[in-house]
Design a protein around this motif. Structure first.
Motif, PDB file in Angstrom:
ATOM      1  N   LEU A 343       0.268  -1.486  -0.054  1.00 34.55           N
ATOM      2  CA  LEU A 343       0.239   0.302  -0.065  1.00 34.55           C
ATOM      3  C   LEU A 343       0.967   1.130  -0.107  1.00 34.55           C
ATOM      4  N   PHE A 344       1.839   1.055   0.566  1.00 33.43           N
ATOM      5  CA  PHE A 344       2.592   2.134   0.869  1.00 33.43           C
ATOM      6  C   PHE A 344       4.275   2.677  -0.162  1.00 33.43           C
ATOM      7  N   THR A 345       4.792   1.525  -0.408  1.00 25.61           N
ATOM      8  CA  THR A 345       5.067   1.280  -1.607  1.00 25.61           C
ATOM      9  C   THR A 345       5.253   0.956  -3.305  1.00 25.61           C
ATOM     10  N   ASP A 346       3.889   1.434  -3.106  1.00 21.70           N
ATOM     11  CA  ASP A 346       3.332   1.241  -4.925  1.00 21.70           C
ATOM     12  C   ASP A 346       2.234   2.523  -4.797  1.00 21.70           C
ATOM     13  N   PRO A 347       3.133   3.085  -4.832  1.00 18.63           N
ATOM     14  CA  PRO A 347       2.674   4.593  -5.145  1.00 18.63           C
ATOM     15  C   PRO A 347       0.858   4.858  -6.223  1.00 18.63           C
ATOM     16  N   GLY A 348       0.172   3.699  -6.704  1.00 19.59           N
ATOM     17  CA  GLY A 348      -0.817   3.380  -8.193  1.00 19.59           C
ATOM     18  C   GLY A 348      -1.658   2.598  -7.211  1.00 19.59           C
ATOM     19  N   LEU A 349      -1.109   1.959  -6.159  1.00 18.53           N
ATOM     20  CA  LEU A 349      -1.870   0.622  -5.748  1.00 18.53           C
ATOM     21  C   LEU A 349      -3.143   1.540  -5.739  1.00 18.53           C
ATOM     22  N   ALA A 350      -3.088   2.070  -4.462  1.00 13.43           N
ATOM     23  CA  ALA A 350      -4.597   2.602  -4.302  1.00 13.43           C
ATOM     24  C   ALA A 350      -5.774   2.700  -5.025  1.00 13.43           C
ATOM     25  N   ALA A 351      -5.412   3.344  -6.420  1.00 17.95           N
ATOM     26  CA  ALA A 351      -6.249   3.608  -7.489  1.00 17.95           C
ATOM     27  C   ALA A 351      -6.909   1.977  -7.718  1.00 17.95           C
ATOM     28  N   ALA A 352      -6.651   1.442  -7.585  1.00 17.92           N
ATOM     29  CA  ALA A 352      -7.290   0.365  -7.850  1.00 17.92           C
ATOM     30  C   ALA A 352      -9.280  -0.083  -7.161  1.00 17.92           C
ATOM     31  N   LEU A 353      -8.744   0.631  -5.762  1.00 15.50           N
ATOM     32  CA  LEU A 353     -10.394   0.288  -5.691  1.00 15.50           C
ATOM     33  C   LEU A 353     -10.715   1.917  -5.165  1.00 15.50           C
ATOM     34  N   LEU A 355      -9.671   4.435  -3.767  1.00 18.75           N
ATOM     35  CA  LEU A 355      -8.654   5.167  -2.519  1.00 18.75           C
ATOM     36  C   LEU A 355      -7.960   6.570  -3.253  1.00 18.75           C
ATOM     37  N   PRO A 356      -7.836   7.315  -2.140  1.00 17.90           N
ATOM     38  CA  PRO A 356      -6.953   8.007  -2.147  1.00 17.90           C
ATOM     39  C   PRO A 356      -5.425   8.468  -2.384  1.00 17.90           C
ATOM     40  N   PRO A 357      -5.175   9.336  -3.149  1.00 13.25           N
ATOM     41  CA  PRO A 357      -3.252   8.922  -3.211  1.00 13.25           C
ATOM     42  C   PRO A 357      -3.018   8.590  -2.413  1.00 13.25           C
ATOM     43  N   ILE A 358      -2.110   7.025  -1.828  1.00  8.02           N
ATOM     44  CA  ILE A 358      -1.774   7.625  -0.910  1.00  8.02           C
ATOM     45  C   ILE A 358       0.263   8.180  -1.282  1.00  8.02           C
ATOM     46  N   PRO A 359       0.555   9.349  -0.520  1.00  3.90           N
ATOM     47  CA  PRO A 359       2.369   9.197  -1.081  1.00  3.90           C
ATOM     48  C   PRO A 359       3.170   7.634  -0.892  1.00  3.90           C
ATOM     49  N   PRO A 360       3.796   7.287  -1.542  1.00  3.82           N
ATOM     50  CA  PRO A 360       5.109   6.046  -0.781  1.00  3.82           C
ATOM     51  C   PRO A 360       5.919   6.697  -0.458  1.00  3.82           C
ATOM     52  N   ALA A 361       6.476   5.606   0.611  1.00  8.71           N
ATOM     53  CA  ALA A 361       6.579   5.773   2.107  1.00  8.71           C
ATOM     54  C   ALA A 361       8.538   5.535   1.668  1.00  8.71           C
ATOM     55  N   ASP A 362       8.795   7.063   1.725  1.00  8.39           N
ATOM     56  CA  ASP A 362      10.612   7.169   1.917  1.00  8.39           C
ATOM     57  C   ASP A 362      11.275   5.208   2.884  1.00  8.39           C
ATOM     58  N   LEU A 363      11.476   4.614   2.396  1.00  3.65           N
ATOM     59  CA  LEU A 363      11.884   3.704   3.029  1.00  3.65           C
ATOM     60  C   LEU A 363      12.551   3.697   4.495  1.00  3.65           C
ATOM     61  N   ASP A 364      14.047   5.118   3.741  1.00  2.00           N
ATOM     62  CA  ASP A 364      14.958   4.944   5.052  1.00  2.00           C
ATOM     63  C   ASP A 364      14.535   6.084   5.966  1.00  2.00           C
ATOM     64  N   SER A 365      13.309   6.910   5.977  1.00  2.00           N
ATOM     65  CA  SER A 365      13.041   7.546   6.880  1.00  2.00           C
ATOM     66  C   SER A 365      12.353   7.444   7.969  1.00  2.00           C
ATOM     67  N   PHE A 366      12.534   5.549   8.331  1.00  3.29           N
ATOM     68  CA  PHE A 366      11.865   5.549  10.201  1.00  3.29           C
ATOM     69  C   PHE A 366      13.126   4.303  10.283  1.00  3.29           C
ATOM     70  N   PRO A 367      14.193   5.063  11.019  1.00  2.00           N
ATOM     71  CA  PRO A 367      15.153   4.037  11.297  1.00  2.00           C
ATOM     72  C   PRO A 367      14.324   4.026  12.717  1.00  2.00           C
ATOM     73  N   GLY A 368      13.949   4.670  13.792  1.00  2.00           N
ATOM     74  CA  GLY A 368      13.355   3.871  15.057  1.00  2.00           C
ATOM     75  C   GLY A 368      12.148   2.526  14.536  1.00  2.00           C
ATOM     76  N   THR A 369      12.014   3.382  13.823  1.00  2.00           N
ATOM     77  CA  THR A 369      10.629   1.760  13.170  1.00  2.00           C
ATOM     78  C   THR A 369      11.506   0.559  13.363  1.00  2.00           C
ATOM     79  N   ASP A 370      13.235   0.585  12.113  1.00  3.16           N
ATOM     80  CA  ASP A 370      13.425  -0.103  11.649  1.00  3.16           C
ATOM     81  C   ASP A 370      14.637  -1.128  12.877  1.00  3.16           C
ATOM     82  N   GLN A 371      14.870   0.005  13.777  1.00  2.84           N
ATOM     83  CA  GLN A 371      15.396  -0.458  14.965  1.00  2.84           C
ATOM     84  C   GLN A 371      14.936  -1.140  16.018  1.00  2.84           C
ATOM     85  N   LEU A 372      13.345  -0.670  15.993  1.00  4.53           N
ATOM     86  CA  LEU A 372      12.566  -1.346  17.216  1.00  4.53           C
ATOM     87  C   LEU A 372      12.471  -2.704  16.702  1.00  4.53           C
ATOM     88  N   LEU A 373      12.098  -2.985  15.574  1.00  3.68           N
ATOM     89  CA  LEU A 373      12.098  -4.577  15.404  1.00  3.68           C
ATOM     90  C   LEU A 373      12.937  -5.477  14.171  1.00  3.68           C
TER      91      LEU A 373
END
Length: 415
Positions: A343-353, A355-373
């Motif tokens: 849902l967050f890595t494919d910017p056009g996926l939400a359009a299939a239903l 749904l409102p456009p969802i901005p793609p996630a920058d995979l490098d901008s969540f260091p706390g989440t990545d460190q937690l997991l």
């Protein structure tokens, strides 16, 4: 229906949660015998009883409404807040998927935020950096039974004029510094489905702070007779005659089962905390390189919904999980964070239903989440809802010892 192994005498040792009391089984059988499964007759009284009990146990002083699922309760909450289409909602990337997907039918846009690597809660400093003129709400999730700091979340929303939504689906009976979770938000929901600490198989609970939001939620979610009995606004009463296209009527069977678990919730929380302490002592002795996440800061009531251990050995997480599973434990990796889902890595996926456009996630901008997991092992705890019989050894002792032997053997095989 599995019955409580401490009272029924019929369930085999090792039965996994959930189970219910014999009294609950009798009440469900009575619903079957009466043929009133739609809450259209007297069975609505079972729902009224569950709602009253949920208010007393989970959200003192705030009325509860029961829905058909936790996701349905969240959808109702987002709709009842009347946030404008296209509004942005800040939400942690470390959260359950339905916390986010429930907002999409309302045309709301989720904006993922980083998580604190120690607590797992939303990082409000990161959330502040993601504010825009379209930001309308903040959703916090007390994931795994680890409370978000309620005062900080409330101050953040008041400062920036945002609605606060609390997802308490893992947090039945949880409190932060004496404040029950769910009482700080403008709306709050609990899932009562699957294996939650209070479950009816599929059900949800919703509470709100504002009367107008409460009445809108009734019309959006409840059948005609229940909404008309609770709504005072003449326009909403008129709408209640037909409803607004939603049918989130709860099942009276689910109401009986959830109420049964709410009555035993203090017992559940005490036993789960006791079993957690016992298992962590065994862990420190047998597998000291598996370190439990720190106890949640500020938690004054409640218990962890799931247990998490950080692997600090040279073994990869997958090898450790295989050894634990081979020893009979239900170990796995935690679910992947939202910023790694399609849902967050494919910017056009939400359009299939549509749904409102969802901005793609920058995979490098969540260091706390990545460190937690990172290097985290998850146990589902479904075997930790009853005390061990007097004199019986803890089965975790045998399982952890077996896993330790397996990993020791792997060490010897490594070049």
């Amino acid at each position: 229906m599995a019955m409580n192994p401490s009272t029924s005498g019929t369930a085999e040792r090792g039965v996994l949660w959930p189970w219910w009391s014999e009294r609950a089984a009798e009440r469900v059988q009575q619903l079957f015998d009466d043929g009133d499964m739609a809450a259209a007759g007297r069975s609505h009284l079972q729902i009224d009883e569950c709602e009253q009990l949920a208010e007393e146990v989970l959200s003192p002083g705030q009325p509860m409404m029961m829905c058909d699922s936790g996701t349905g309760a969240l959808e109702t909450a987002y709709a009842a807040l009347q946030l404008e289409t296209g509004s942005e909602v800040l939400v942690a990337s470390h959260s359950f998927r339905a916390t986010v997907t429930a907002m999409l039918p309302q045309g709301l846009v989720p904006v993922l935020c980083d998580a604190d690597p120690d607590s797992g809660g939303i990082d409000l400093r990161d959330a502040a950096a993601r504010l825009t003129e379209r930001t309308a709400a903040l959703t916090i999730t007390h994931t795994w039974g680890r409370p978000v700091v309620l005062t900080a979340a409330r101050r953040f929303c008041d400062r920036h004029h945002l609605a606060l939504i609390e997802d308490c689906s893992h947090a039945h009976g949880l409190a932060w510094r004496g404040h029950p979770v769910g009482t700080a938000g403008d709306v709050a929901v609990w899932s009562c489905g699957t294996w939650k600490m209070a479950t009816g198989g599929k059900a949800g609970l919703l509470t709100v702070r504002d009367r107008a939001v409460w009445e809108r939620a009734q019309v959006l979610a409840q059948p005609k007779h229940r909404a008309l009995a609770r709504v005072h606004d003449p326009r909403l009463q008129a709408l209640a005659v037909t409803g607004a296209g939603h049918n989130r009527r709860p099942s009276p069977v689910a109401a009986v089962l959830v109420a049964d678990h709410l009555r035993r919730l203090p017992h559940t929380l005490a036993i789960k905390s006791e079993r957690q302490a016992d298992v962590e002592k065994l862990l420190a002795h047998l597998l000291p390189f598996l370190v439990p996440l720190p106890e949640p800061s500020g938690r004054t009531a409640g218990a962890l919904y799931k247990w998490h251990w950080r692997n600090q050995s040279d073994h990869g997480v997958d090898a450790v999980i295989r050894a634990l599973r081979a020893a009979g434990l239900r170990a796995s990796r935690p679910g992947r964070p939202l910023h790694h889902t399609p849902l967050f890595t494919d910017p056009g996926l939400a359009a299939a239903l549509r749904l409102p456009p969802i901005p793609p996630a920058d995979l490098d901008s969540f260091p706390g989440t990545d460190q937690l997991l990172r290097n985290l092992v998850e146990l589902d705890t479904r075997d930790a809802y009853e005390p061990l019989p007097d004199g019986d050894p803890d089965p975790y002792d045998h399982a952890l010892a077996a896993a330790a032997r397996e990993l020791h053997t792997l060490n010897r095989k490594d070049p």
